[in-house]
Design a protein around this motif. Structure first.
Motif, PDB file in Angstrom:
ATOM      1  N   THR A  79      11.188  -8.020  12.530  1.00 27.73           N
ATOM      2  CA  THR A  79      10.685  -9.160  11.825  1.00 27.73           C
ATOM      3  C   THR A  79      11.304 -10.520  12.123  1.00 27.73           C
ATOM      4  OG1 THR A  79      11.940  -8.133   9.971  1.00 27.73           O
ATOM      5  CG2 THR A  79       9.372  -7.897  10.082  1.00 27.73           C
ATOM      6  N   MET A 266       9.907 -18.577  -3.629  1.00 26.21           N
ATOM      7  CA  MET A 266       8.770 -18.734  -4.108  1.00 26.21           C
ATOM      8  C   MET A 266       8.710 -20.489  -4.349  1.00 26.21           C
ATOM      9  SD  MET A 266       6.274 -16.425  -4.521  1.00 26.21           S
ATOM     10  CE  MET A 266       5.505 -17.341  -5.731  1.00 26.21           C
ATOM     11  N   TRP A 307       4.728 -17.086 -15.359  1.00 20.94           N
ATOM     12  CA  TRP A 307       4.799 -15.490 -15.720  1.00 20.94           C
ATOM     13  C   TRP A 307       5.973 -14.944 -15.056  1.00 20.94           C
ATOM     14  CZ3 TRP A 307       4.558 -12.024 -11.418  1.00 20.94           C
ATOM     15  CH2 TRP A 307       4.544 -10.786 -11.908  1.00 20.94           C
ATOM     16  N   ASP A 316      10.195  -5.071  -7.639  1.00 22.63           N
ATOM     17  CA  ASP A 316      11.146  -5.999  -6.862  1.00 22.63           C
ATOM     18  C   ASP A 316      12.370  -6.336  -7.511  1.00 22.63           C
ATOM     19  OD1 ASP A 316       8.714  -6.321  -5.397  1.00 22.63           O
ATOM     20  OD2 ASP A 316       8.709  -8.524  -5.732  1.00 22.63           O
ATOM     21  N   CYS A 330      12.881 -12.743   1.431  1.00 24.47           N
ATOM     22  CA  CYS A 330      12.421 -14.139   0.642  1.00 24.47           C
ATOM     23  C   CYS A 330      13.034 -15.334   1.224  1.00 24.47           C
ATOM     24  CB  CYS A 330      12.807 -13.873  -0.917  1.00 24.47           C
ATOM     25  SG  CYS A 330      11.735 -12.624  -1.629  1.00 24.47           S
ATOM     26  N   TYR A 338       4.223 -17.093   4.321  1.00 22.20           N
ATOM     27  CA  TYR A 338       3.261 -17.340   3.372  1.00 22.20           C
ATOM     28  C   TYR A 338       2.400 -18.465   3.508  1.00 22.20           C
ATOM     29  CZ  TYR A 338       4.545 -12.739   0.740  1.00 22.20           C
ATOM     30  OH  TYR A 338       4.685 -11.681   0.244  1.00 22.20           O
ATOM     31  N   LEU A 459       1.161  -4.662   2.852  1.00 22.50           N
ATOM     32  CA  LEU A 459       2.089  -4.527   1.842  1.00 22.50           C
ATOM     33  C   LEU A 459       1.776  -3.878   0.496  1.00 22.50           C
ATOM     34  CD1 LEU A 459       4.779  -5.963   1.305  1.00 22.50           C
ATOM     35  CD2 LEU A 459       3.817  -7.482  -0.142  1.00 22.50           C
ATOM     36  N   ARG A 463       2.721  -0.838  -1.350  1.00 21.38           N
ATOM     37  CA  ARG A 463       3.394  -1.013  -2.447  1.00 21.38           C
ATOM     38  C   ARG A 463       2.758   0.066  -3.762  1.00 21.38           C
ATOM     39  NH1 ARG A 463       6.238  -5.424  -4.892  1.00 21.38           N
ATOM     40  NH2 ARG A 463       5.652  -5.780  -7.180  1.00 21.38           N
TER      41      ARG A 463
HETATM   42  C1  LIG Z   1      11.149  -7.395   5.459  1.00 14.82           C
HETATM   43  C2  LIG Z   1       9.731  -7.977   5.203  1.00 14.82           C
HETATM   44  C3  LIG Z   1       8.846  -7.331   6.422  1.00 14.82           C
HETATM   45  C4  LIG Z   1       8.958  -7.647   3.854  1.00 14.82           C
HETATM   46  C5  LIG Z   1       9.563  -8.790   2.989  1.00 14.82           C
HETATM   47  C6  LIG Z   1       8.841  -8.504   1.675  1.00 14.82           C
HETATM   48  C7  LIG Z   1       9.218  -9.578   0.628  1.00 14.82           C
HETATM   49  C8  LIG Z   1       9.273 -10.873   0.849  1.00 14.82           C
HETATM   50  C9  LIG Z   1       7.941  -9.253  -0.426  1.00 14.82           C
HETATM   51  C10 LIG Z   1       7.901  -8.097  -1.091  1.00 14.82           C
HETATM   52  C11 LIG Z   1       7.048  -8.165  -2.243  1.00 14.82           C
HETATM   53  C12 LIG Z   1       6.724  -9.780  -2.398  1.00 14.82           C
HETATM   54  C13 LIG Z   1       6.434 -10.359  -3.712  1.00 14.82           C
HETATM   55  C14 LIG Z   1       6.129  -9.488  -4.898  1.00 14.82           C
HETATM   56  C15 LIG Z   1       5.341 -10.050  -6.027  1.00 14.82           C
HETATM   57  C16 LIG Z   1       5.365 -11.058  -6.054  1.00 14.82           C
HETATM   58  C17 LIG Z   1       4.683 -11.726  -7.299  1.00 14.82           C
HETATM   59  C18 LIG Z   1       3.482 -12.678  -7.061  1.00 14.82           C
HETATM   60  O1  LIG Z   1       3.037 -13.438  -8.202  1.00 14.82           O
HETATM   61  C19 LIG Z   1       4.167 -13.650  -6.125  1.00 14.82           C
HETATM   62  C20 LIG Z   1       4.689 -13.334  -5.006  1.00 14.82           C
HETATM   63  C21 LIG Z   1       5.754 -12.200  -5.090  1.00 14.82           C
HETATM   64  C22 LIG Z   1       7.135 -13.107  -5.608  1.00 14.82           C
HETATM   65  C23 LIG Z   1       5.963 -11.569  -3.698  1.00 14.82           C
HETATM   66  C24 LIG Z   1       6.953 -12.506  -2.951  1.00 14.82           C
HETATM   67  C25 LIG Z   1       7.312 -11.809  -1.689  1.00 14.82           C
HETATM   68  C26 LIG Z   1       7.971 -10.260  -1.756  1.00 14.82           C
HETATM   69  C27 LIG Z   1       9.147 -10.207  -2.574  1.00 14.82           C
END
Ligand SMILES: CC(C)CCC[C@@H](C)[C@H]1CC[C@H]2C3=CC=C4C[C@@H](O)CC[C@]4(C)[C@H]3CC[C@]12C
Ligand code: NDP
Length: 495
Positions: A79, A266, A307, A316, A330, A338, A459, A463
Motif C-alpha cells: 500500500t 476526513m 454524524w 473503526d 487515514c 479517496y 473493503l 468489513r
Molecule cells: C491500510 C489500507 C489498505 C486500509 C485503510 C482503511 C481506512 C483508511 C478505512 C477503513 C474504514 C474506512 C472508513 C470507515 C467509515 C467511514 C464513515 C464514512 O461515513 C466516511 C468514511 C469513513 C470514515 C472511512 C474512512 C477510511 C477508513 C477508516
C-alpha cells in the motif's frame, strides 16, 4: 480533547474461562447454555473430539498465517507503494494503468519503482511546512472549538472514552479557513493549487511520516499506554504494528484516532477536492464533470461530519486499534485514494451536458440520502428503545443480550425491519453506488477513475464479515436469530 473514565476492573475471561478477541463475552441467555452461539463448543468446534482438535489446530494455524502474517505483511509492503503509484499514473502515465504497467516492466519492476521513489524530493521546506502547518492548525482548533461532551461506547476493559463533539464545527472552520487562505494567497499572486502541482512530494512525505508515526504508536501502546485497552496481541511485532497496541491512545490529551480519522483524513479529503476543483477552474474554466463529482463528495463528507458522534460507535473506533490499518490508512491512504477521481478530472475534463449533470447529481444525492436514512434509522430505533415507527409500522426488533468483560449483562436492540430488514448491511449499496456516481463523470476511457469504487466494494464486503464475526461473538444465538430473520448479507436475494 478527550479523556477516559474507568469503570470497575474485572478479569478478561468470558463465561468459558476463555478470553475472546473482542473482550466481549459470549452470551449466556434464555436460549439455553449457549456461549458464542455454540452449545458446549468454542468457535464452533467440539472440544472433546481429538480429530476436531487437530482440525482446530490446523485451521487456526492457517488462519494465523493468513490473517496475522500474510495479509498484514502484503498490505504493509504494497500500500505505501500504491499510494505513490496512484499519483504517478496520473502525473506521468496519462491516467492509464496500462501505460504504468508498461513503464514498470520496462527493465526491472523493482528498479523502476526505486527510480520513481528516488525522483521525488520528499523532505523539503514545502512538504514539512504544509503537512505540519496543517496538523498544528487542526490540533489547535480540535482543542479550542466548543462541543458537547459525549461518551463513547464502553470498551472491552470497561473504560468509557469521552469525546468533545466539535467535528462539524471543526469541518466548517477548516473549509472557511481554506476560503480565506485562497483569497489572501491570491492577493500575493499565489494559489493553493501548488498542492496539486507538488502532490507527489506531499503524499510521499505523508507516507513516511505515517509509517514512523505508527511505529511510535506501537511503542507508546506497549510501554506508555493511555488506558487499560492496550498491550501486544501475541501475534508478533509485524501484526502488532499493523493492528496497533492501543484502542484509545491519547497524546497530550489528544485522541489519536479522532485526529487521524476525522481531523486529518476526513478533513484533508474535502480540502484536496476543493484544491483540485480550483486547479481545474484555473486550467479550463467551469467543467460540469468536475462540478458533479465535487458536489457529491462534499455533500457526502458534510453528511459524515453531521454524524461524527455516530462514527464513534463504529468498528473503526470500538474494535480497530490505532495501528497501520487505521492510522497509516487515514494519514496516507485516504488522502491519496479517496479524492483520486478529482485529481484525475483535472487533466481529463469531460463535458457532460445539462441532462447527465442533473441525472448523475440527482442519483448521487439520492444515494447519500438513503445511506444517511439507513444509518439514522438504526440509531433512532436504538435511542427510542424500539418504541417508534419504522416506515409507518411497529419495528421488528430482537432484544439481544450480551455479557461484557466486566461481567455485566446488557441488551442491545437489533432492528430487523425497514432498511435493516432488506439485508444486514443494505446501507453499503447506496455507499457503493454513490462512489460510482461521483466517478462516472470521468467517462470510461480509463479504469483509474473507478479505483475507489473497486476498493470500496472489497473493503465493505470484508468489513461485513469482520462486523458479523464481532456481532456473532457478542450476541451469540441472538445474532443467529437475526440472520435467520434477515437472510441476506448485503444485496437482497443475491448475497
Ligand atoms: C491500510 C489500507 C489498505 C486500509 C485503510 C482503511 C481506512 C483508511 C478505512 C477503513 C474504514 C474506512 C472508513 C470507515 C467509515 C467511514 C464513515 C464514512 O461515513 C466516511 C468514511 C469513513 C470514515 C472511512 C474512512 C477510511 C477508513 C477508516
Ligand atoms: N467510505 C468508506 O470508506 C466507508 C464508509 N462506511 C460507512 O460508514 C457508515 C457506518 O459503517 P458501518 O460499517 O455500518 O459500521 P457500524 O459499525 O456503524 O455498523 C455495524 C454495527 O451496527 C450494529 N448493528 C448491526 N446490525 C444492526 C441492526 N440490525 N440493528 C441495530 N444495530 C445493528 C452493530 O453494533 P453493536 O455492537 O452496537 O450492536 C454492528 O457492529 C455507513 O454509512 C457505511 O456505509 C463504512 C466503511 C467504509
Amino acid at each position: 480533547m478527550s479523556g477516559v473514565t474507568t469503570r470497575s476492573r474485572s478479569k478478561t475471561k468470558n463465561g468459558n474461562g476463555v478470553a475472546d478477541n473482542n473482550g466481549i463475552n459470549g452470551v449466556r441467555n434464555g436460549h439455553g447454555a449457549h456461549r458464542n452461539g455454540h452449545n458446549g463448543c468454542l468457535n464452533g468446534f467440539h472440544q472433546n473430539n481429538t480429530h476436531g482438535q487437530e482440525e482446530l489446530g490446523s485451521s487456526k494455524m492457517v488462519d494465523w498465517l493468513l490473517n496475522k502474517l500474510f495479509f498484514p505483511v502484503c498490505l504493509i509492503i504494497c500500500t505505501p507503494n500504491l499510494v505513490v503509484l496512484f499519483w504517478y499514473v496520473n502525473a506521468y502515465c496519462g491516467g492509464s494503468y496500462g501505460e504504468m504497467v508498461r513503464r514498470l516492466y520496462d527493465g526491472s519492476f523493482v528498479h523502476t519503482l526505486i527510480k520513481i521513489w528516488s525522483g521525488i524530493n520528499i523532505v523539503n521546506r514545502f512538504t514539512v511546512g504544509v503537512v505540519f502547518g496543517y496538523m498544528g492548525y487542526a490540533i489547535l482548533f480540535m482543542r479550542i472549538l466548543p462541543g458537547k461532551t459525549i461518551k463513547g461506547p464502553i470498551t472491552p476493559k470497561g473504560n468509557t472514552p469521552i469525546y468533545k463533539d466539535n467535528g462539524f464545527l471543526h469541518y466548517c472552520v477548516m473549509m472557511a479557513s481554506f476560503g480565506v487562505l485562497t483569497f489572501v494567497l491570491k492577493m500575493y499572486n499565489m494559489t493553493p493549487t501548488v498542492v496539486y502541482d507538488r502532490f507527489g512530494e506531499l503524499i510521499a512525505f505523508m507516507n513516511f511520516f505515517a509509517l514512523i508515526f505508527v511505529l511510535m504508536l506501537y511503542f507508546k501502546g506497549k510501554y506508555f499506554p493511555s488506558s487499560t485497552d492496550s498491550g501486544v496481541t501475541g501475534g508478533g511485532f509485524l501484526f502488532d504494528y499493523y493492528w496497533g497496541t492501543e484502542l484509545y491512545p491519547r497524546i497530550f490529551g489528544i485522541d489519536v484516532k479522532v485526529f487521524t480519522n476525522c481531523r486529518f483524513g476526513m478533513t484533508v479529503w474535502p480540502l484536496l477536492v476543493c484544491i483540485y476543483a480550483l486547479k481545474s477552474y484555473e486550467l479550463h474554466g467551469f467543467v460540469d464533470s468536475m462540478f458533479v463529482s465535487t458536489v457529491l463528495q462534499l455533500a457526502y463528507i458534510t453528511k459524515f461530519f453531521t454524524w461524527e458522534g455516530g462514527y464513534m460507535h463504529t468498528i473503526d473506533i470500538i474494535l480497530d486499534r490505532a495501528g497501520y490499518y487505521i492510522c497509516w490508512g487515514c494519514l496516507a491512504w485516504l488522502p491519496a485514494l479517496y479524492p483520486l477521481i478529482s485529481y484525475y478530472l483535472v487533466s481529463h475534463p469531460v463535458h457532460l451536458g445539462y441532462i447527465w449533470t442533473v441525472v448523475v447529481l440527482g442519483l448521487g444525492l439520492l444515494s447519500i440520502l438513503v445511506n444517511y436514512l439507513a444509518d439514522k434509522q438504526r440509531q433512532d430505533v436504538r435511542s427510542a428503545d424500539g418504541k417508534c415507527l419504522v416506515w409507518g409500522s411497529k419495528p421488528r426488533i430482537i432484544r439481544a443480550k450480551y455479557v461484557t468483560d466486566t461481567g455485566d449483562e446488557r441488551e442491545s436492540v437489533l432492528l430487523a425491519s425497514g432498511w435493516w430488514g432488506l439485508s444486514r448491511h443494505f446501507h453499503y449499496i447506496p455507499e457503493i453506488l454513490l462512489s460510482f456516481f461521483w466517478s462516472v463523470p470521468a467517462g470510461f476511457d480509463n479504469v483509474l477513475p473507478y479505483t475507489y469504487v473497486i476498493y470500496l466494494i472489497i473493503l465493505l464486503v470484508h468489513r461485513s464479515f469482520r462486523d458479523e464475526e464481532k456481532c456473532s461473538k457478542k450476541y451469540g444465538t441472538y445474532w443467529k436469530e437475526y440472520c435467520q430473520e434477515v437472510k441476506y448479507r448485503i444485496v437482497p436475494y443475491v448475497f
